[in-house]
Design a protein around this motif. Structure first.
Motif, PDB file in Angstrom:
ATOM      1  N   PHE A 106       0.830  -1.211   0.000  1.00  0.00           N
ATOM      2  CA  PHE A 106       0.000   0.000   0.000  1.00  0.00           C
ATOM      3  C   PHE A 106       0.862   1.257   0.000  1.00  0.00           C
ATOM      4  CE2 PHE A 106       0.996  -0.923   4.384  1.00  0.00           C
ATOM      5  CZ  PHE A 106       1.120   0.300   5.011  1.00  0.00           C
ATOM      6  N   ASN A 107       0.264   2.325  -0.547  1.00  0.00           N
ATOM      7  CA  ASN A 107       0.916   3.636  -0.576  1.00  0.00           C
ATOM      8  C   ASN A 107       0.198   4.651   0.317  1.00  0.00           C
ATOM      9  OD1 ASN A 107       2.894   2.893  -2.550  1.00  0.00           O
ATOM     10  ND2 ASN A 107       1.284   3.011  -4.117  1.00  0.00           N
ATOM     11  N   GLU A 108      -1.011   4.292   0.772  1.00  0.00           N
ATOM     12  CA  GLU A 108      -1.803   5.211   1.571  1.00  0.00           C
ATOM     13  C   GLU A 108      -1.139   5.460   2.927  1.00  0.00           C
ATOM     14  OE1 GLU A 108      -2.853   2.435   0.232  1.00  0.00           O
ATOM     15  OE2 GLU A 108      -4.755   2.680  -0.819  1.00  0.00           O
ATOM     16  N   ILE A 109      -1.093   6.712   3.324  1.00  0.00           N
ATOM     17  CA  ILE A 109      -0.533   7.066   4.633  1.00  0.00           C
ATOM     18  C   ILE A 109      -1.624   7.041   5.696  1.00  0.00           C
ATOM     19  CG2 ILE A 109       0.612   8.882   5.966  1.00  0.00           C
ATOM     20  CD1 ILE A 109       1.884   9.831   3.362  1.00  0.00           C
ATOM     21  N   THR A 110      -2.816   7.504   5.325  1.00  0.00           N
ATOM     22  CA  THR A 110      -3.932   7.548   6.266  1.00  0.00           C
ATOM     23  C   THR A 110      -5.199   6.998   5.620  1.00  0.00           C
ATOM     24  OG1 THR A 110      -4.551   9.806   5.615  1.00  0.00           O
ATOM     25  CG2 THR A 110      -3.006   9.570   7.465  1.00  0.00           C
ATOM     26  N   VAL A 111      -6.157   6.633   6.456  1.00  0.00           N
ATOM     27  CA  VAL A 111      -7.499   6.277   6.000  1.00  0.00           C
ATOM     28  C   VAL A 111      -8.458   7.282   6.627  1.00  0.00           C
ATOM     29  CG1 VAL A 111      -7.818   4.618   7.902  1.00  0.00           C
ATOM     30  CG2 VAL A 111      -9.227   4.439   5.826  1.00  0.00           C
ATOM     31  N   GLU A 112      -9.477   7.688   5.854  1.00  0.00           N
ATOM     32  CA  GLU A 112     -10.364   8.761   6.291  1.00  0.00           C
ATOM     33  C   GLU A 112     -11.751   8.230   6.662  1.00  0.00           C
ATOM     34  OE1 GLU A 112      -8.996  11.757   6.486  1.00  0.00           O
ATOM     35  OE2 GLU A 112      -7.143  10.994   5.565  1.00  0.00           O
ATOM     36  N   ASN A 113     -12.337   8.863   7.671  1.00  0.00           N
ATOM     37  CA  ASN A 113     -13.732   8.635   8.044  1.00  0.00           C
ATOM     38  C   ASN A 113     -14.477   9.947   7.821  1.00  0.00           C
ATOM     39  OD1 ASN A 113     -16.223   8.284   9.236  1.00  0.00           O
ATOM     40  ND2 ASN A 113     -15.440   7.396  11.122  1.00  0.00           N
ATOM     41  N   PRO A 114     -15.311  10.026   6.773  1.00  0.00           N
ATOM     42  CA  PRO A 114     -15.914  11.304   6.395  1.00  0.00           C
ATOM     43  C   PRO A 114     -17.217  11.649   7.108  1.00  0.00           C
ATOM     44  CG  PRO A 114     -16.551   9.641   4.811  1.00  0.00           C
ATOM     45  CD  PRO A 114     -15.668   8.951   5.826  1.00  0.00           C
ATOM     46  N   TYR A 115     -17.770  10.728   7.906  1.00  0.00           N
ATOM     47  CA  TYR A 115     -19.163  10.850   8.311  1.00  0.00           C
ATOM     48  C   TYR A 115     -19.475  11.981   9.287  1.00  0.00           C
ATOM     49  CZ  TYR A 115     -19.903   6.470   5.838  1.00  0.00           C
ATOM     50  OH  TYR A 115     -19.968   5.506   4.860  1.00  0.00           O
ATOM     51  N   PHE A 116     -18.474  12.499   9.994  1.00  0.00           N
ATOM     52  CA  PHE A 116     -18.719  13.624  10.906  1.00  0.00           C
ATOM     53  C   PHE A 116     -17.653  14.700  10.736  1.00  0.00           C
ATOM     54  CE2 PHE A 116     -20.535   9.828  12.884  1.00  0.00           C
ATOM     55  CZ  PHE A 116     -21.856  10.233  12.998  1.00  0.00           C
ATOM     56  N   SER A 117     -17.302  14.946   9.483  1.00  0.00           N
ATOM     57  CA  SER A 117     -16.169  15.820   9.186  1.00  0.00           C
ATOM     58  C   SER A 117     -16.551  17.221   8.728  1.00  0.00           C
ATOM     59  CB  SER A 117     -15.294  15.166   8.109  1.00  0.00           C
ATOM     60  OG  SER A 117     -16.026  14.989   6.907  1.00  0.00           O
ATOM     61  N   VAL A 150     -15.941   9.615  15.760  1.00  0.00           N
ATOM     62  CA  VAL A 150     -15.690  10.966  15.240  1.00  0.00           C
ATOM     63  C   VAL A 150     -14.257  11.167  14.750  1.00  0.00           C
ATOM     64  CG1 VAL A 150     -17.486  11.965  16.694  1.00  0.00           C
ATOM     65  CG2 VAL A 150     -15.117  11.950  17.519  1.00  0.00           C
ATOM     66  N   ASN A 151     -13.387  10.179  14.976  1.00  0.00           N
ATOM     67  CA  ASN A 151     -12.007  10.319  14.503  1.00  0.00           C
ATOM     68  C   ASN A 151     -11.983  10.323  12.972  1.00  0.00           C
ATOM     69  OD1 ASN A 151      -9.159  10.465  14.747  1.00  0.00           O
ATOM     70  ND2 ASN A 151      -9.022   8.283  14.324  1.00  0.00           N
ATOM     71  N   GLU A 152     -11.476  11.394  12.391  1.00  0.00           N
ATOM     72  CA  GLU A 152     -11.574  11.575  10.940  1.00  0.00           C
ATOM     73  C   GLU A 152     -10.446  10.926  10.151  1.00  0.00           C
ATOM     74  OE1 GLU A 152     -12.302  15.640   9.756  1.00  0.00           O
ATOM     75  OE2 GLU A 152     -13.248  16.064  11.680  1.00  0.00           O
ATOM     76  N   SER A 153      -9.314  10.692  10.787  1.00  0.00           N
ATOM     77  CA  SER A 153      -8.154  10.205  10.050  1.00  0.00           C
ATOM     78  C   SER A 153      -7.289   9.345  10.960  1.00  0.00           C
ATOM     79  CB  SER A 153      -7.342  11.385   9.516  1.00  0.00           C
ATOM     80  OG  SER A 153      -6.201  10.949   8.814  1.00  0.00           O
ATOM     81  N   ALA A 154      -6.763   8.249  10.395  1.00  0.00           N
ATOM     82  CA  ALA A 154      -5.901   7.360  11.178  1.00  0.00           C
ATOM     83  C   ALA A 154      -4.757   6.856  10.299  1.00  0.00           C
ATOM     84  CB  ALA A 154      -6.700   6.184  11.721  1.00  0.00           C
ATOM     85  N   LYS A 155      -3.588   6.703  10.914  1.00  0.00           N
ATOM     86  CA  LYS A 155      -2.406   6.247  10.195  1.00  0.00           C
ATOM     87  C   LYS A 155      -2.531   4.766   9.847  1.00  0.00           C
ATOM     88  CE  LYS A 155       2.628   5.926  10.586  1.00  0.00           C
ATOM     89  NZ  LYS A 155       3.802   6.150  11.489  1.00  0.00           N
ATOM     90  N   VAL A 156      -2.248   4.437   8.598  1.00  0.00           N
ATOM     91  CA  VAL A 156      -2.387   3.062   8.119  1.00  0.00           C
ATOM     92  C   VAL A 156      -1.140   2.254   8.470  1.00  0.00           C
ATOM     93  CG1 VAL A 156      -2.627   1.603   6.071  1.00  0.00           C
ATOM     94  CG2 VAL A 156      -3.910   3.752   6.234  1.00  0.00           C
ATOM     95  N   LEU A 157      -1.378   1.081   9.079  1.00  0.00           N
ATOM     96  CA  LEU A 157      -0.288   0.163   9.408  1.00  0.00           C
ATOM     97  C   LEU A 157      -0.160  -0.965   8.388  1.00  0.00           C
ATOM     98  CD1 LEU A 157      -0.880  -0.292  13.256  1.00  0.00           C
ATOM     99  CD2 LEU A 157       0.673   1.302  12.129  1.00  0.00           C
TER     100      LEU A 157
END
Length: 208
Positions: free
Chosen positions: A31-42, A123-130
């Motif tokens: 993977f190349n993604e640095i973060t994954v996004e949760n848009p639902y409360f952003s 409510v966390n909008e972004s998290a680092k991908v492992l």
């Protein structure tokens, strides 16, 4: 020989019993993604209003849940009865959690801590991908959450967030299921705990 077979069987049993069911049958991919996004409360321009049911052990609470993004990494969550009486009022500002109010029936340390962790994930909008996994129709992103992990399940085609599973290293703890028509606002949300009697159901409030 018999002893060796016994040790081998025991080792297989231990490792299989510790395997995380969340990733069973999935293939890990580069993977190349640095973060994954949760848009639902952003969106800070929207008041997210839901009809809510919270079942905690033998107590049931129903009413209106309002989630408001105040600023970056700052969300206020207020749960009231349908008549407007406040049941709880929480605020998340970065890593800081503030309990503004909790009704007496819910003001138990373990209940507040569980709700805190549930809504923090919500409510966390972004998290680092492992790590990243794939199934037939989903892409799954593994992220770290304190001493646990969150697995974000996104539809392979639409890239909509469909589910988050919170786990320890070996067990699933909490599952959050989303249903969304547009991928921006969740129409329904279901939060289920696997090891305790706590369930939260949210349905987007529809104006009459």
């Amino acid at each position: 020989m018999i002893r060796l077979l016994a040790i081998s069987f025991f080792s297989i049993f231990i490792f299989s019993s510790c395997a995380l069911k969340t990733t069973e049958g999935l293939r890990q991919v580069h993977f190349n993604e640095i973060t994954v996004e949760n848009p639902y409360f952003s969106n800070a321009k929207i008041d997210y209003v839901y009809k809510a049911k919270i079942e905690v052990y033998r107590k049931n609470f129903g009413g209106i849940l309002i989630i408001k993004k105040i600023a970056a990494d700052n969300h206020r969550i207020v749960f009231t009865t349908e008549f407007g009486s406040k049941l709880f009022d929480f605020q998340f500002e970065g890593d800081t959690f503030t309990k503004h109010f909790v009704v007496e029936d819910m003001d138990k340390k373990f209940i507040v801590n569980i709700l805190k962790e549930d809504f923090k994930i919500l409510v966390n909008e972004s998290a680092k991908v492992l790590a990243v996994y794939e199934s037939k129709n989903q892409r799954i992103y593994k992220t770290e959450s304190g001493d646990r992990f969150n697995f974000y399940f996104l539809d392979e085609t639409s890239e909509q967030l469909e589910k988050i599973v919170n786990t320890s290293k070996t067990k699933e703890k909490v599952t959050i299921d989303y249903n969304s028509a547009d991928g921006k606002i969740a129409d329904t949300i279901s939060i289920k705990h696997n090891n305790i009697k706590l369930k939260i159901d949210l349905e987007k409030f529809k104006k009459q």
